[in-house]
Write an enzyme that holds these catalytic residues in place. Structure first.
Site, mmCIF file in Angstrom:
data_model
loop_
_atom_site.group_PDB
_atom_site.id
_atom_site.type_symbol
_atom_site.label_atom_id
_atom_site.label_comp_id
_atom_site.label_asym_id
_atom_site.label_seq_id
_atom_site.Cartn_x
_atom_site.Cartn_y
_atom_site.Cartn_z
ATOM 1 C CD1 TRP A 131 9.952 78.927 -66.316
ATOM 2 C CD2 TRP A 131 11.543 79.698 -64.949
ATOM 3 N NE1 TRP A 131 10.496 77.852 -65.659
ATOM 4 C CE2 TRP A 131 11.481 78.301 -64.815
ATOM 5 C CE3 TRP A 131 12.478 80.392 -64.195
ATOM 6 C CZ2 TRP A 131 12.308 77.595 -63.952
ATOM 7 C CZ3 TRP A 131 13.304 79.689 -63.324
ATOM 8 C CH2 TRP A 131 13.209 78.304 -63.214
ATOM 9 C CG HIS A 132 13.251 83.757 -62.662
ATOM 10 N ND1 HIS A 132 13.583 83.881 -63.982
ATOM 11 C CD2 HIS A 132 14.296 83.139 -62.053
ATOM 12 C CE1 HIS A 132 14.784 83.352 -64.164
ATOM 13 N NE2 HIS A 132 15.239 82.900 -63.025
ATOM 14 N N GLY A 133 8.684 84.149 -61.722
ATOM 15 C CA GLY A 133 7.601 84.400 -60.775
ATOM 16 C C GLY A 133 6.503 85.229 -61.398
ATOM 17 C CG PHE A 144 11.825 81.162 -58.888
ATOM 18 C CD1 PHE A 144 10.973 82.185 -58.500
ATOM 19 C CD2 PHE A 144 13.173 81.323 -58.730
ATOM 20 C CE1 PHE A 144 11.483 83.358 -57.963
ATOM 21 C CE2 PHE A 144 13.697 82.491 -58.207
ATOM 22 C CZ PHE A 144 12.851 83.513 -57.815
#
Lengths: 312, 474
Positions: free
Chosen positions: B324-326, B474
């Site tokens: 999800w962060h990247g 993000f």
């Protein structure tokens, strides 16, 4: 709500007073010839120099622009005396064409000289705060000071240091001569040992994309400014150990590109000159002997191009 | 628009004054102003993506009615439409290029040369946050936790309320929507608390995080030139940089919301005082970890269907959370490391040991055991942060390896003073403040006038124009 707004207003006022007092305190410590127009001590000092001597730029017949290759390797005084043209050197460390391509100076009816080196095809070390203007107002300066205080403190530290040096022996001396050039001492003390044998410098390559970008910007200058009289570009040599044929070929290629696409721009290629180590202070910057020798060669080439004043 | 920008310094007072003096007559006006302000705030960064934001909001608003239908199959259909739609936006704008490039690489190694179409647009800021808002909304309706909102403006405010639009906290419909549906009255104490939080958040971001960023960039950028001691300092500096950066942002968001009469979910509760990884994740980016717990971990079965299933679910949640962060493998590795750290606690049923209390809650200082637990957890988290900071997994691994190999080969290096002493002053200041406030992040007591003005002056002079928040990407 009234109580809240009152409290916020008092806080804002207290903050404003505290910030103003600090700004004024530090501003008073700024050397006289020092404008807060960029992140670079050299550039800020140069801006101060120009503002203190506006007549130098107005009356100049030849204007030197560019990076330390132009600031340190060209002896402005010698250039002025030999060509019988008043000279002013606006260069400063880390200045690349990207920084000054949109400058109004190109509309001035003058000859422009820019001495290049390998490092000129890298990222700029100067970031002007207000679009390359030497005519910054006090308000703009205070804004620059207040909004970039950490950069300012760094510049102030370097600025004070370099202004206190009188005989140009320090590598980073910013004591301009009457034209704005800085010529390094011949003393061994002036040699920068880190840069003398810099592996990083040995690795630097001048790739064709960077050269094309340079030519593109130059072309933009020549097509959008008709005021200038002539632009002369020269390319500085390097210490023998850093010289190589590939770079030499690239410099020649740059010269061809400039001649083909930029009218009224002369290119003087001095990259292949084989100078002794004794005239360098590092991989590519000259000491005063080197600057004099190089400027003499430059002057000879410029005379061949018909660039010479009448002594006024 | 960034919180740490001159634009926001002008924007916030204008919206505040309009909100309480011009648009204060009715709920409709208040919400309308918030919505307009939110779109200006977002459009300041890129007006081109306003359409995407509006379209996403509109779709979820209508899906809400479909999901609320009495017809079970229709309800399920709209639920999946809502989920697919939001994940689809993420897949296109955030992950498409990553997967296309990875596919290209895999095909290339098999000797097949393809030229996939890559999307040449920047990642829309906040897309990971507002799509999660939309998803939680439709899922909550499906679960019968709430009814769909009938007023579009109210729903749009829920999705794009400007303090939380670009980097959270990720709000829940049941928490924020009821606040949006009643007229807000000005409360002096709430507004003062909001100002204090904004000031403290700015201080953490501008003074601490941005100062530490200089050390981190230098050490990580030339990590091969540094000894193990310096590499450890670099990793520790990043731990505090990312914490002060993100928690600073969250504080500003919470504080700004308070100025408009809203209470947002807390995002951080002193994570570096955690005694194990499970506690760390109850204290770090709480709105995201609780989102994954409620909408992924529990639907997968949580820990109720045996140990093996629980292990699988933990790994899924941490890996997805990392991703999800990247769109980069290093984030997946980072999530995987945390899953590995969580695993022993899960297997030995110790993952809920520190659920409700902060360390040394009724004492001034922690005991030796607690100190060791906190230090151990912090170092585990810090080593994992290396994989978060450095996108190239090979380089990150080399960085960690150099720490251990360098320490074994040259232990004497630790006898000297640590490099970057000034960085430690910032870190100690951040830790001391956290320790003092540790019983409640949102209660900043006794921030006196002198200290407040001093902090404001420090923020002003430390301010850098080009500094952004880490979590904006993000």
């Amino acid at each position: 709500m009234k109580k809240f707004l009152l409290k916020v207003s008092i806080y804002a006022a207290a903050l404003l007073v505290a910030i103003s007092l600090i700004c004024v305190y530090y501003y008073r410590k700024v050397p006289r010839r020092f404008l807060l127009v960029s992140n670079s001590a050299s550039y800020n000092l140069k801006a101060g120099f120009v503002q203190e001597h506006p007549e130098k730029l107005d009356k100049a017949g030849i204007v030197v622009v560019g990076s330390s290759m132009s600031l340190n390797n060209v002896n402005g005084r010698m250039l002025q005396d030999s060509l019988h043209l008043r000279a002013v050197n606006l260069s400063s460390w880390g200045m690349r064409i990207a920084v000054y391509e949109h400058s109004p100076i190109w509309n001035m009816h003058k000859i422009f000289l820019s001495n290049l080196g390998v490092a000129d095809f890298g990222a700029p070390g100067v970031e002007p705060e207000d679009n390359f203007s030497f005519h910054t107002s006090k308000a703009q300066e205070m804004f620059n000071l207040g909004t970039n205080f950490s950069t300012f403190l760094g510049t102030l530290e370097v600025g004070n240091k370099v202004m206190s040096i009188r005989d140009n022996r320090d590598y980073q001396s910013c004591n301009f001569d009457e034209t704005g050039s800085v010529v390094f001492s011949d003393s061994a003390f002036a040699i920068d040992s880190v840069r003398w044998n810099s592996d990083e410098y040995a690795r630097w390559s001048v790739d064709s994309a960077k050269m094309k970008d340079y030519v593109r910007r130059l072309k933009e200058i020549t097509s959008s400014h008709q005021g200038y009289e002539r632009i002369v570009l020269s390319f500085s040599p390097v210490r023998r150990v850093f010289y190589n044929k590939k770079r030499s070929g690239m410099v020649a290629y740059l010269g061809r590109m400039i001649r083909d696409s930029c009218p009224n721009v002369a290119f003087i290629n001095l990259y292949d000159r084989d100078y002794p180590d004794s005239i360098y202070v590092d991989n590519s910057h000259f000491n005063s002997k080197g600057a004099n020798r190089y400027t003499r060669e430059l002057v000879d080439s410029m005379r061949i191009l018909g660039i010479q004043g009448n002594g006024e | 628009m960034l919180f740490n920008s001159f634009e926001f310094l002008i924007f916030l007072p204008i919206v505040f004054l309009l909100y309480w003096f011009v648009f204060n007559r009715s709920l409709k006006y208040q919400n309308l102003l918030i919505l307009l302000a939110s779109y200006v705030f977002y459009g300041w960064w890129s007006w081109k993506f306003l359409g995407l934001l509006a379209f996403s909001t509109l779709l979820d608003f209508f899906y809400g009615f479909g999901v609320a239908s009495a017809n079970k199959s229709k309800s399920k259909l709209f639920l999946w439409l809502g989920i697919i739609n939001n994940l689809g936006f993420l897949a296109i704008f955030k992950y498409y290029n990553f997967f296309a490039t990875e596919f290209l690489r895999a095909a290339g190694s098999a000797g097949i040369h393809l030229h996939p179409l890559l999307i040449e647009v920047a990642l829309p800021v906040g897309i990971s946050f507002y799509t999660f808002h939309g998803m939680s909304y439709v899922i909550d309706i499906y679960r019968g936790l709430r009814k769909p909102v009938t007023n579009f403006i109210e729903y749009a405010v829920f999705v794009c309320f400007f303090p939380l639009l670009v980097a959270g906290p990720i709000e829940r419909a049941n928490h924020l929507l009821p606040q949006i549906q009643v007229i807000r009255r000005f409360k002096y104490s709430q507004a003062v608390e909001g100002c204090r939080l904004i000031l403290w958040g700015m201080f953490k971001k501008v003074v601490i995080a941005d100062a530490l960023a200089g050390y981190v960039d230098e050490i990580v950028g030339h990590y091969a030139d540094h000894n193990a001691y310096t590499l450890i300092v670099g990793a520790i500096c990043f731990s505090f940089q990312v914490y002060c950066d993100f928690s600073g942002y969250s504080d500003i968001a919470l504080g700004t919301a308070k100025l408009f009469g809203f209470e947002l979910l807390s995002n951080f509760k002193f994570p570096y005082f955690s005694r194990d990884i499970a506690e760390f994740w109850r204290r770090w980016h709480i709105s995201l970890s609780s989102w994954f717990r409620d909408y992924l971990y529990i639907p997968l079965g949580g820990s109720k269907e045996g140990k093996l299933r629980a292990v699988r679910n933990v790994f899924i949640v941490f890996l997805v959370s990392g991703f999800w962060h990247g769109a980069s493998w290093n984030f997946v590795v980072w999530g995987g490391i945390h899953a590995c750290g969580f695993l022993p606690l899960l297997l030995f049923d110790r993952n809920r040991k520190h659920v409700s209390t902060i360390v040394a809650e009724d004492r001034r200082f922690p005991n030796i055991r607690e100190i060791l637990q906190m230090v151990g957890t912090f170092f585990f988290v810090t080593l994992a942060w290396v994989f978060f900071r450095i996108h190239d997994i090979g380089i990150a691994w080399d960085y960690v390896k150099r720490i251990f190999v360098g320490t074994i080969k040259h232990p004497a290096q630790y006898l000297s003073a640590p490099p970057g002493k000034l960085a430690f002053l910032y870190i100690i200041a951040a830790l001391a403040a956290d320790w003092y406030f540790r019983r409640d992040e949102r209660v900043l007591r006794r921030l006196g006038w002198l200290l407040s003005v001093g902090m404001g002056v420090w923020i002003f002079f430390a301010f850098k124009r080009d500094s952004s928040f880490i979590y904006f990407q993000f």
